[in-house]
Design an enzyme around this catalytic site. Structure first.
Site, short mmCIF file in Angstrom:
data_model
loop_
_atom_site.label_atom_id
_atom_site.label_comp_id
_atom_site.label_asym_id
_atom_site.label_seq_id
_atom_site.Cartn_x
_atom_site.Cartn_y
_atom_site.Cartn_z
N LEU A 248 -8.53 3.53 -0.53
CA LEU A 248 -7.60 4.60 -0.85
C LEU A 248 -7.52 5.61 0.28
O LEU A 248 -6.45 6.16 0.55
CB LEU A 248 -8.05 5.30 -2.15
CG LEU A 248 -7.19 6.44 -2.66
CD1 LEU A 248 -5.80 5.95 -3.02
CD2 LEU A 248 -7.85 7.09 -3.87
N ASP B 44 -10.08 2.61 -8.40
CA ASP B 44 -10.16 1.24 -7.90
C ASP B 44 -10.19 1.25 -6.38
O ASP B 44 -9.40 1.95 -5.72
CB ASP B 44 -8.94 0.46 -8.41
CG ASP B 44 -8.93 -0.98 -7.94
OD1 ASP B 44 -9.89 -1.71 -8.24
OD2 ASP B 44 -7.96 -1.38 -7.26
N ASP C 221 0.82 -1.21 0.00
CA ASP C 221 0.00 0.00 0.00
C ASP C 221 0.86 1.26 0.00
O ASP C 221 1.87 1.35 0.71
CB ASP C 221 -0.89 0.02 1.24
CG ASP C 221 -2.16 -0.78 1.04
OD1 ASP C 221 -2.13 -1.75 0.26
OD2 ASP C 221 -3.19 -0.42 1.65
N GLU D 10 -15.32 2.81 -7.38
CA GLU D 10 -15.68 1.49 -6.89
C GLU D 10 -15.83 1.59 -5.38
O GLU D 10 -14.85 1.55 -4.64
CB GLU D 10 -14.60 0.46 -7.26
CG GLU D 10 -14.97 -0.95 -6.82
CD GLU D 10 -13.82 -1.94 -6.92
OE1 GLU D 10 -14.10 -3.15 -7.01
OE2 GLU D 10 -12.65 -1.52 -6.88
N ASP E 239 -15.01 -8.60 -11.95
CA ASP E 239 -14.70 -9.36 -10.74
C ASP E 239 -15.87 -10.29 -10.42
O ASP E 239 -16.71 -10.55 -11.26
CB ASP E 239 -14.44 -8.40 -9.57
CG ASP E 239 -13.14 -7.64 -9.73
OD1 ASP E 239 -12.22 -8.18 -10.36
OD2 ASP E 239 -13.06 -6.50 -9.24
#
Length: 548
Positions: free
Chosen positions: A204, A199, A169, A241, A308
């Protein structure tokens, strides 16, 4: 309306490597995609969403990015990318790319430099700990990982990863990281893209393990991203998302609609499949009533399947079990104890009526429709392929060698060559030749959808049908309205609607449906729907063209 084009867009999700191969190496590329742009334009697509096409070691289907400023050499060059964007824009198609910046690949030069020394410029671009923290966040891939922290021998520390351990990350609290993300956005905007899909947006800015280090409200970062985007290109978008519970997900729009432009509506997607599994409109009607209207410049994105799994994690347990039982009865069809790794047509045993019903729903639900490549021809899946890649088979263009996808032998992904969805039976070329093919029905649905901006721009309400099997909803915009009616069951039904809604209606026009219908009497709007039937309506007021 061009300044808010996303309100009435038709979005089409493409994996470049699996769409069209131009040079026979078995991998789809930008030249191949460019060659197929007239097909997408003819279908009615107005926005292409590209899955990651950056250089990557490929451990997570390209979501493990090793260079944000380049194109995977197998897919082409930056020059070919620019040519593709220019050609798409000439056909009226905008391009949105995946922006994967909550993590990088462990092969990225930033991480490789960061792990070498604590004095590295890039050391603080990632999140490190001398000891593995006792508190663990949600593990996203429980079949592959048992911790969100991984030990790095070279660095002599643990590093944070919410996804795979090969995807460390980034530290979003670091202003240098934020500035670099802006530079990445600016680079691709200069090459002509119309925005980005963010994404895993919640990961995030939240559940980072470094909340105490964030210098401000984490949502301020999304507001900064939107501000940067708008300064560089006013008509660009951020698609988010955001698979969170109601009440929490809406915060990603921002208080004034100044964060993410559009949110994928995972909860509505779950409601669609619950309604289809039960043959009842209730779950969808309830969700339509609960869904808040987005800020004035924002939008919901409706989809049936994405690249997905069909994620059911936000459904109540009883609904989740009903969907699993109906559409994924075998364990091999399920994944992560939360989702289904199948495309829609196999889920409904190839029943054309139910496939059309589902597509009609996604086209008419309030918001903007999103299609996954191959959905327009009813492509199937390959459960013999590991994990979520089962739905990422190559595009089926014809019944020729490799389904017309490639002249090569070693393909980038499986080709479905067996069962009812094999490429010899399900392909673009064959469906083009048949007037009543699914492809031609979807093309017509898209055309009518684009001619009915009320679905994208309007406010909505659920109409009483007097039948639990039938959903009817109305969308109003600028004094006009359209109504969509769907029979979720396998029964013949009769529907009665009140089409006046407070004003006189002299005429009702059919916009689209699964069958030929007799004209409706506005004074007594009673009509029949066949099993899984649907009908789109517009009414005209007395002496005018105003609808309903």
């Amino acid at each position: 309306m061009s300044d808010q084009w996303w309100k009435n867009a038709v979005v089409y999700c493409v994996d470049v490597s699996r769409f069209m191969d131009s040079n026979g190496d078995g991998v789809g590329d930008f030249r191949g995609l460019t060659q197929r742009l007239p097909y997408l334009s003819g279908l009615g697509v107005t926005c292409l969403w590209l899955l990651p096409f950056y250089p990557s070691p490929g451990r997570d289907d390209g979501y493990d990015v090793s260079d944000y400023y380049a194109v995977d050499p197998r897919l082409g060059s930056l020059g070919e990318f620019v040519e593709f964007v220019r050609t798409a824009r000439g056909l009226g198609i905008r391009v949105v790319t995946d922006l994967v910046v909550n993590h990088t690949s462990s092969d990225h030069p930033w991480f490789r430099d960061a792990r070498r020394s604590r004095d590295s410029t890039y050391r603080d671009w990632y999140v490190w700990s001398d000891e593995e923290p006792e508190q663990q966040g949600k593990i996203i891939f429980p079949d592959k990982e048992d911790s969100n922290w991984a030990w790095d021998e070279e660095a002599g520390q643990y590093y944070l990863h919410r996804f795979y351990s090969s995807e460390p990350d980034l530290d979003i609290a670091n202003p240098d990281v934020r500035d670099e993300i802006h530079r990445i956005m600016g680079f691709w905007l200069e090459l002509g893209v119309s925005g980005f899909r963010i994404d895993a947006a919640p990961y995030l800015i939240g559940d980072t393990g470094i909340e105490d280090e964030m210098p401000q409200d984490p949502h301020d970062f999304l507001e900064d991203m939107r501000g940067f985007l708008s300064r560089r290109r006013g008509d660009a978008v951020l698609l988010g998302e955001v698979n969170l519970d109601p009440g929490e997900r809406e915060t990603f729009f921002g208080d004034e609609g100044d964060e993410l432009t559009c949110l994928f509506d995972f909860i509505m997607s779950g409601a669609v499949f619950t309604a289809m599994a039960r043959g009842e409109a209730g779950p969808l009607a309830d969700q339509l009533r609960r869904t808040p209207r987005p800020p004035r410049t924002a939008q919901w994105l409706n989809f049936l399947r994405n690249h997905d799994e069909l994620n059911l994690s936000r459904l109540p347990e009883d609904q989740k079990q009903d969907v699993m039982h109906a559409f994924a009865p075998d364990e091999e069809m399920r994944i992560f104890d939360r989702g289904i790794r199948r495309r829609l047509p196999p889920m409904v045993d190839g029943d054309r009526r139910r496939i059309e019903l589902a597509i009609s729903l996604v086209m008419t639900l309030p918001g903007t429709p999103v299609l996954l490549y191959g959905e327009e021809i009813g492509m199937g899946d390959d459960l013999g392929t590991e994990g979520r890649r089962s739905v990422r088979t190559v595009m089926q263009w014809s019944d020729g060698p490799n389904g017309g996808f490639s002249t090569g032998e070693d393909l980038a992904a499986p080709l479905i060559d067996h069962g009812p969805f094999r490429y010899q039976d399900v392909n673009v070329a064959d469906q083009r030749r048949h007037e009543d093919s699914l492809l031609n029905r979807v093309e017509r649905a898209i055309r009518v959808r684009k001619e009915s901006p009320e679905f994208g721009w309007g406010s909505w309400s659920v109409l009483d049908t007097g039948d639990r099997r039938v959903l009817a909803h109305r969308c109003d915009w600028l004094g006009s309205a359209v109504v969509a009616v769907h029979n979720l069951s396998g029964d013949d039904v009769e529907v009665r609607l009140d089409l006046h809604a407070g004003q006189q209606v002299d005429d009702v026009a059919d916009l689209f449906g699964n069958d030929r219908f007799e004209p409706l009497d506005p004074e007594d709007a009673v009509f029949a729907l066949s099993p899984y039937g649907y009908r789109w309506l517009r009414g005209r007021g007395a002496g005018s063209e105003v609808a309903l």
